[in-house]
Design an enzyme around this catalytic site. Structure first.
Site, PDB file in Angstrom:
ATOM      1  N   LYS A   1       6.435  -4.400 -10.976  1.00 57.87           N
ATOM      2  CA  LYS A   1       6.251  -4.018 -12.005  1.00 57.87           C
ATOM      3  C   LYS A   1       5.748  -2.399 -12.132  1.00 57.87           C
ATOM      4  O   LYS A   1       5.987  -1.868 -13.148  1.00 57.87           O
ATOM      5  CB  LYS A   1       5.167  -5.211 -12.466  1.00 57.87           C
TER       6      LYS A   1
ATOM      7  N   LYS B   1      -3.334  -8.871  -6.783  1.00 54.49           N
ATOM      8  CA  LYS B   1      -3.644 -10.057  -7.237  1.00 54.49           C
ATOM      9  C   LYS B   1      -4.832 -10.946  -6.885  1.00 54.49           C
ATOM     10  O   LYS B   1      -5.083 -10.737  -5.679  1.00 54.49           O
ATOM     11  CB  LYS B   1      -2.522 -10.999  -7.663  1.00 54.49           C
TER      12      LYS B   1
ATOM     13  N   LYS C   1      -3.368  -2.850  -7.148  1.00 59.03           N
ATOM     14  CA  LYS C   1      -3.607  -3.345  -8.719  1.00 59.03           C
ATOM     15  C   LYS C   1      -3.599  -4.898  -9.485  1.00 59.03           C
ATOM     16  O   LYS C   1      -2.734  -4.774  -8.649  1.00 59.03           O
ATOM     17  CB  LYS C   1      -3.453  -2.171  -9.662  1.00 59.03           C
TER      18      LYS C   1
ATOM     19  N   HIS D   1       0.626  -1.208   0.142  1.00 61.27           N
ATOM     20  CA  HIS D   1      -0.113  -0.024   0.409  1.00 61.27           C
ATOM     21  C   HIS D   1       1.042   1.266  -0.582  1.00 61.27           C
ATOM     22  O   HIS D   1       0.521   2.690   0.476  1.00 61.27           O
ATOM     23  CB  HIS D   1      -0.253   0.205   0.837  1.00 61.27           C
TER      24      HIS D   1
END
Length: 478
Positions: A101, A113, A77, A71
């Site tokens: 990434k 995820k 995402k 966070h």
């Protein structure tokens, strides 16, 4: 909130540990506090849950996860994977990779995820819709989804259809929420998705490989000439990523000499026609028995070992291992999939002098364009809509002035090319290309500056430095 499965530690899962080992390797090239590095590696929130669905006249229990790894940026995402092979370790690892990434390509998200443990082929469309909507409800109840909280996207086994169901379910549970459609990306255009999202990951992989082979100094060490022209490439996987990677590599001048799929592999050193292979597979159900292939292999793994300059694993993780890496003939691996090369295999490949374009950079095109879609949903206007006609009119006035001053008259086609305003797709592709170009050379520059052993480690150094800076700027509270 952490709700980890104690029994998972007894199973032979190592993907998350592998990702953490890469961070440890990167830490050797930095001077960050050990406690801060521990926070960077850890998954902040692991939500494991299950729910029942009706299947025929009986009930079935579906197991699912959503992991928010970091966070340091909000929202988090990451995609949702539909697979009967999905497990908690895998979801945690993929969430962590999303964090790094996003940092590498300067997208302001934390990593996340999701996973639903089903084989989509075993369910009807109605059953898949029920599963997806129930999954969304479970996330909503626990505040694990929202345009400012956590934004899912497609992954293996899911696509635009599932994202539409998620968006509609979230809208139903948040009536009047102005930014509700920003709760998920990868939506169809009709539901305020963005042009170019479907092919973004594959396009990004192609750009990443192009940038790698553009550096003459690096190619000289491999005995290759700079540029993609004439480079022979084998692609593993003909799903969305593999197909679009192949398509754009061909457009950039490369030659695809091999394709590998779960049913087998085909090879022709003179090149294969992508669309013709796709057509054959649709008609026959397999890439095997393709008339223009000079070699075929029922064992798909053998296809990876054929002569080529570049190997692009764009399927699943752990495809290149210590067992087969010694038989690879490629000089460059461009990782289209997440975690396709094990750490031991990567070390062996680098020792032979090869180059690996790492996954968390190479396949970041998807999250980059997802970021653009999220911005579009928050701004409630398509890219190019406000300025396109103004730009065209301004360019037309400039052309008229040039023609009247010089006496030269441009043809209608010349004027069209010069005055044309940018469409949403052109702006998206421009932003994606710029992101991939800048990020590759930032990674390579870091590698050269600090004498780092690989592009992967350099990419992790870039990511960890950015995340550490973010945490340091936020401070520790309370």
């Amino acid at each position: 909130m952490t709700n980890a499965n104690p029994s998972s530690s007894k199973e032979e899962f190592h993907f998350f540990a592998d990702v953490c080992s890469y961070v440890d390797q990167a830490a050797k090239y930095s001077n960050h506090d050990p406690g801060l590095l521990a926070q960077i590696k850890a998954c902040n929130s692991v939500y494991r849950f299950q729910f029942p669905i009706r299947k025929g006249n009986s009930f079935e229990i579906v197991h699912a996860w959503r992991v928010e790894h970091s966070h340091h940026m909000s929202p988090t995402k990451g995609g949702i994977r539909y697979s009967d092979m999905v497990n908690e370790d895998e979801v945690m690892a993929l969430a962590a990779l999303m964090t790094y990434k996003c940092a590498i390509v300067n997208v302001p998200f934390g990593g996340a995820k999701g996973g639903i443990k089903i084989n989509p082929k075993n369910y009807s469309v109605a059953e898949l819709e029920n599963i997806t909507r129930r999954y969304t409800v479970e996330l909503t109840k626990k505040n694990f989804i929202g345009p400012g909280i956590d934004v899912p996207a497609p992954d293996y086994g899911s696509g635009e259809r599932e994202m539409s169901w998620i968006a509609d379910t979230y809208l139903a549970m948040n009536p009047g929420s102005l930014d509700a459609l920003g709760c998920v990306t990868g939506k169809p255009i009709a539901l305020h998705g963005i042009t170019g999202r479907k092919e973004a990951t594959g396009r990004g992989v192609a750009y990443a490989i192009r940038e790698c082979v553009s550096v003459a100094e690096d190619m000289k060490k491999l005995g290759l000439t700079p540029g993609l022209e004439g480079k022979k490439i084998i692609v593993q996987g003909l799903g969305n990523v593999g197909y679009h990677t192949s398509k754009f590599l061909l457009e950039l001048g490369a030659t695809i000499v091999g394709f590998c799929e779960y049913e087998g592999a085909i090879y022709n050193e003179d090149g294969l026609d992508l669309e013709d292979v796709i057509k054959h597979r649709k008609e026959s159900g397999s890439i095997l028995a393709y008339s223009k292939a000079k070699k075929e292999f029922k064992n798909s793994a053998e296809g990876l070992e054929q002569p080529c300059d570049i190997l692009v694993p764009a399927a699943l993780e752990n495809q290149i291992t210590e067992k087969n890496v010694g038989r690879l003939q490629a000089k460059i691996i461009g990782e289209g999939a997440n975690g396709p090369t094990t750490p031991g295999a990567a070390a062996a490949f680098l020792e032979k002098g090869g180059i690996i374009v790492p996954d968390m950079y190479a396949n970041a095109g998807g999250v980059t364009v997802s970021y653009f879609e999220w911005l579009k949903n928050l701004s409630h206007v398509a890219f190019g809509r406000m300025a396109r006609r103004y730009d065209e009119n301004s360019s037309t006035n400039l052309m008229n002035l040039i023609e009247s001053t010089t006496g030269i008259t441009l043809s209608a086609e010349q004027r069209r090319v010069v005055v044309k305003g940018a469409s949403e797709l052109e702006l998206v592709n421009s932003g994606l290309e710029d992101t991939m170009v800048r990020s590759y050379h930032e990674i390579r520059e870091k590698k050269m500056q600090r004498n780092i052993d690989s592009l992967r480690t350099a990419a992790f150094v870039v990511a960890v430095d950015k995340i550490a800076t973010s945490y340091s700027n936020m401070g520790i509270w309370p």
